[in-house]
Design an enzyme around this catalytic site. Structure first.
Site, PDB file in Angstrom:
ATOM      1  N   SER A 128       0.850  -1.182   0.000  1.00  0.00           N
ATOM      2  CA  SER A 128       0.000   0.000   0.000  1.00  0.00           C
ATOM      3  C   SER A 128       0.900   1.252   0.000  1.00  0.00           C
ATOM      4  CB  SER A 128      -0.903  -0.051   1.226  1.00  0.00           C
ATOM      5  OG  SER A 128      -2.075   0.635   0.992  1.00  0.00           O
ATOM      6  N   ASP A 167      -8.118  -5.528  -6.263  1.00  0.00           N
ATOM      7  CA  ASP A 167      -7.704  -4.482  -5.334  1.00  0.00           C
ATOM      8  C   ASP A 167      -7.989  -3.125  -5.968  1.00  0.00           C
ATOM      9  OD1 ASP A 167      -6.500  -2.704  -3.670  1.00  0.00           O
ATOM     10  OD2 ASP A 167      -4.453  -3.380  -4.055  1.00  0.00           O
ATOM     11  N   HIS A 200      -6.119  -6.469  -1.819  1.00  0.00           N
ATOM     12  CA  HIS A 200      -5.035  -5.575  -1.425  1.00  0.00           C
ATOM     13  C   HIS A 200      -3.937  -6.328  -0.668  1.00  0.00           C
ATOM     14  CE1 HIS A 200      -3.729  -1.478  -1.080  1.00  0.00           C
ATOM     15  NE2 HIS A 200      -3.737  -1.472   0.237  1.00  0.00           N
TER      16      HIS A 200
END
Ligand SMILES: *[C@@H]1O[C@H](CO)[C@@H](O)[C@H](O)[C@H]1NC(C)=O
Ligand SMILES: *[C@@H]1O[C@H](CO)[C@@H](O)[C@H](O)[C@H]1NC(C)=O
Ligand SMILES: *[C@@H]1O[C@H](CO)[C@@H](O)[C@H](O)[C@H]1NC(C)=O
Ligand SMILES: *[C@@H]1O[C@H](CO)[C@@H](O)[C@H](O)[C@H]1NC(C)=O
Ligand SMILES: CC(=O)N[C@H]1CO[C@H](CO)[C@@H](O)[C@@H]1O
Length: 496
Positions: free
Chosen positions: A174, A439, A464
Site C-alpha cells: 500500500s 484491489d 489488497h
C-alpha cells in the site's frame, strides 16, 4: 420534494421497510485513510519488544538539530553472516510487531538467512516526532521526511550491527509499497532491491476509479449484486426527500442521532460511510489478516452479495442496512455516528492521547498535502450514488487543518509529488510490483512491466496486499505462484 405525488413511492417504500425484517445492532467510527485498518495484537504470540532510534526531526535543514525517538522492531533469529537485510517500511498506522514473526517475507527470510527490521512511520503509532500533531508540527510529516528517516536508520543499523556489506531489501504494502519503490529510486546506494506491493505510485486528487473497481468486484460475483446496491442507493435517495424518510434511515441504519436530510455534509458523510462498509470488504477480500488481529475477516464479497440478493429480507435498502448492521457488530459499536461535525471534531484533536482515530489526522494531512487519493463518488459507473464528490473531501482538509488547505494547495502538492517521484514513469531497477486484480488501489499502481528490471506481478482474483500475508490453506494457486515469483526476484537480485 413538495410535489405530493412524488411522495407516493416514498410512502410505499417506508411501508415496505417497516414490514421488512430488522437485523442486529452495531456501530463504528469512520476511519481516515482507508488503506490499512489499525492492526490489533493477536493472542498467544511472543512478539519482539519496542526499540527506539534517535531520529532527526528535519532532514532538510542541517542547522536544525532537534531529534525524537522513532520506534522499530527487529528479529535476527534467521540471520546468518553474509545474509541479506530485510527492511519492512511502516505506513499510515501503528507498526505491528506481528510482522516480525509472520507473513510471507518471514518464509523468504528463513530461506535466505535474512536479518529483519521494521521501522514505524513518523507521526503514526508510537512514533511521535513532536509534542502534538498541531498543523505547525505536521509540517514535518511527508513522504520525503519518511524516506530520509529510512536512510538514516539504514546507515545507523549498518554501523551498529555490522551490516554494511550486506544487501538490503525493502518491503512495503500500500502506501509503504510506494515508499519501498521510492526508497530504491532516491537512495539506491542504501537499498539493493524493493518489493512494492499494491503500491499507489501516482498522486491523484480525485480517485474516482476506486469505486469502479469495487463495482467490478461486486459484478464479478453477480451482475445483480451491483444492481441491488444501485437500487438501495436509489431508495436511500428517495427516503431523503421527506422527514418521515429521514426517521426511517435513522432507525434502519442505527444512527446515533437523528438524520437531518437537509444537512448536505451529514448526508455526504453517511453515504460515504455506507460505501466504506463495502469498500473495506472488497479491498481486503479473503486476505489472510487474522494474524494481525483484524476482526471480521470472514466477511467476503460473497457474504455482501448473499445479503444484497436475499429478497426475503425486504427492499434493497433494508438489505443495505443489514450490511451496515453486520459491520457495526464486527466493530462492537452500538450505533453509527454519521455527523460531519463530530468527525471533524475528532480529527481536529491535536494531542496524541485524544486522537481516537488512530493515524486519521496524520494520514488525512498527507492526502491534503501530497496525494489526494479521494475515493469520491464522482464516477457515474458505480452504484453508490453521487453524494460525496471530491469537493466534500477538500472541504474536510480546510475544516480540519484550516482555510489554507484548499484545492490550490492540494493541486500544487500532488504535482510536486509526481514531479519528485515520476508517477507511473518510475525510473527504477530491481523493484517488483505485485498487484491484485480486485484491489481497487491497482488503478494507481504499476500493472505493466516498466522494464525487465522493474516488473509487475499480476495476481488474478486477489485483493489488497494479498501476497504479503501468511499462507492460508485456501490460497488460490496464482497467489502461491506470486509469492514464489517474488522470492525468485529477491534471490536473483542477491546474486547481482
Ligand atoms: C523471530 O521469529 C521467529 C519465527 O516466528 C520466532 O520464533 C522468534 O521468537 C522471533 N525472534 C524474535 C526476537 O522475536
Ligand atoms: C464470521 O465469524 C464469526 C465468529 O468467528 C461468526 O460469528 C460469523 O457468523 C461469521 N460470519 C460469516 C459471514 O461467516
Ligand atoms: C483529552 O481527554 C481527556 C480524558 O478523556 C480529557 O480530560 C481532556 O480534556 C482531553 N484533552 C483535550 C485537549 O481534548
Ligand atoms: C482470472 O480468472 C478468471 C476465473 O477465475 C478468468 O475468467 C479470467 O480470464 C482470469 N483473468 C486473467 C487476466 O487471467
Ligand atoms: C487489474 C489489473 O490492473 N491487473 C494488472 C496487474 O498487472 C498485470 C501485468 O503484470 C496486468 O496485465 C493486469 O492487468
Amino acid at each position: 420534494m413538495t410535489n405530493p405525488r412524488a411522495l407516493i413511492p416514498l410512502m410505499i417504500l417506508i411501508l415496505a421497510l417497516d414490514l421488512g425484517s430488522g437485523t442486529t445492532l452495531g456501530g463504528r467510527r469512520r476511519r481516515g485513510g482507508g488503506l490499512l485498518s489499525p492492526p490489533r495484537r493477536p493472542e498467544g504470540t511472543e512478539l519482539p519488544e519496542d526499540q527506539w532510534f534517535l531520529q532527526k526531526l528535519n532532514h532538510f535543514d542541517p542547522t536544525d538539530g532537534r531529534t525524537w525517538k522513532q520506534r522499530y522492531f527487529t528479529n535476527a533469529s534467521f540471520y546468518r553472516p553474509g545474509g541479506p537485510v530485510f527492511l519492512m517500511i511502516g505506513g499510515e498506522g501503528p507498526a505491528n510487531p506481528v510482522w516480525l514473526v509472520e507473513g510471507s517475507w518471514i518464509e523468504y527470510a528463513k530461506r535466505l538467512n535474512a536479518y529483519l527490521f521494521q521501522l514505524e512511520h513518523r507521526f503514526y503509532g508510537k512514533s511521535h516526532p513532536t509534542e502534538d500533531a498541531s498543523v505547525e508540527n505536521l509540517a514535518y510529516l511527508s513522504s520525503e521526511q519518511a524516506l530520509a528517516d529510512l536512510a538514516t536508520f539504514t546507515v545507523a543499523m549498518q554501523e551498529e550491527h555490522d551490516l554494511k556489506e550486506n544487501k538490503w531489501i525493502a518491503f512495503g504494502g500500500s502506501y509503504p509499497g510506494s515508499l519501498a519503490a521510492w526508497y530504491r529510486l532516491k537512495y539506491p546506494h542504501l537499498v539493493h532491491g524493493s518489493v512494492a506491493t499494491s503500491a499507489p505510485v501516482v498522486a491523484q486528487i480525485n480517485f474516482k476509479e476506486y469505486l469502479e473497481v469495487v463495482r467490478d468486484a461486486l459484478a464479478t460475483v453477480n451482475e445483480k449484486c451491483d444492481e441491488a446496491v444501485k437500487e438501495a442507493t436509489r431508495q436511500l435517495n428517495m427516503l431523503l426527500l421527506h422527514r418521515v424518510g429521514w426517521q426511517s434511515i435513522t432507525k434502519r441504519f442505527k444512527l446515533c442521532s437523528p438524520l437531518d436530510g437537509q444537512n448536505k455534509k451529514d448526508v455526504a458523510n453517511l453515504f460515504s460511510i455506507l460505501t466504506e462498509n463495502l469498500e473495506d470488504v472488497v479491498q481486503y477480500n479473503r486476505d489472510n489478516r487474522d494474524f494481525e488481529g483484524v476482526k471480521g475477516t470472514n466477511i467476503t464479497i460473497d457474504t455482501l452479495c448473499d445479503i444484497m440478493l436475499d429478497e426475503s429480507r425486504g427492499p434493497a435498502v433494508t438489505r443495505y442496512a443489514a450490511i451496515n448492521s453486520l459491520v457495526l457488530e464486527i466493530h462492537e459499536e452500538e450505533c453509527l455516528d454519521h455527523t460531519y461535525d463530530s468527525m471533524i471534531k475528532e480529527l481536529r484533536a491535536t494531542n496524541w492521547e485524544n486522537n481516537t482515530d488512530i493515524g486519521g489526522r496524520s494520514w488525512i494531512y498527507q492526502t491534503c498535502t501530497e496525494f489526494g487519493f479521494y475515493q469520491s463518488s464522482d464516477s457515474l459507473n458505480q452504484p453508490f450514488g453521487n453524494e460525496f464528490p471530491v469537493s466534500f473531501f477538500i472541504q474536510q482538509c480546510q475544516d480540519i487543518y484550516g482555510e489554507k488547505f484548499n484545492l490550490d494547495l492540494l493541486k500544487e502538492g500532488v504535482k510536486r509529488t509526481n514531479t519528485l517521484y515520476g508517477g507511473k514513469d518510475l525510473k527504477v531497477t530491481r523493484v517488483v510490483f505485485p498487484n491484485g486484480s480486485i484491489d481497487p488501489w491497482h488503478a494507481l499502481g504499476i500493472t505493466d512491466n516498466l522494464s525487465p528490471e522493474a516488473t509487475a506481478i499480476f495476481i488474478n482474483g486477489t485483493a489488497h496486499c494479498a501476497n504479503m500475508y501468511p499462507e492460508a490453506t485456501d490460497d488460490p494457486p496464482q497467489l502461491l505462484h506470486a509469492r514464489e515469483q517474488v522470492f525468485n526476484h529477491i534471490q536473483k537480485w542477491l546474486q547481482e
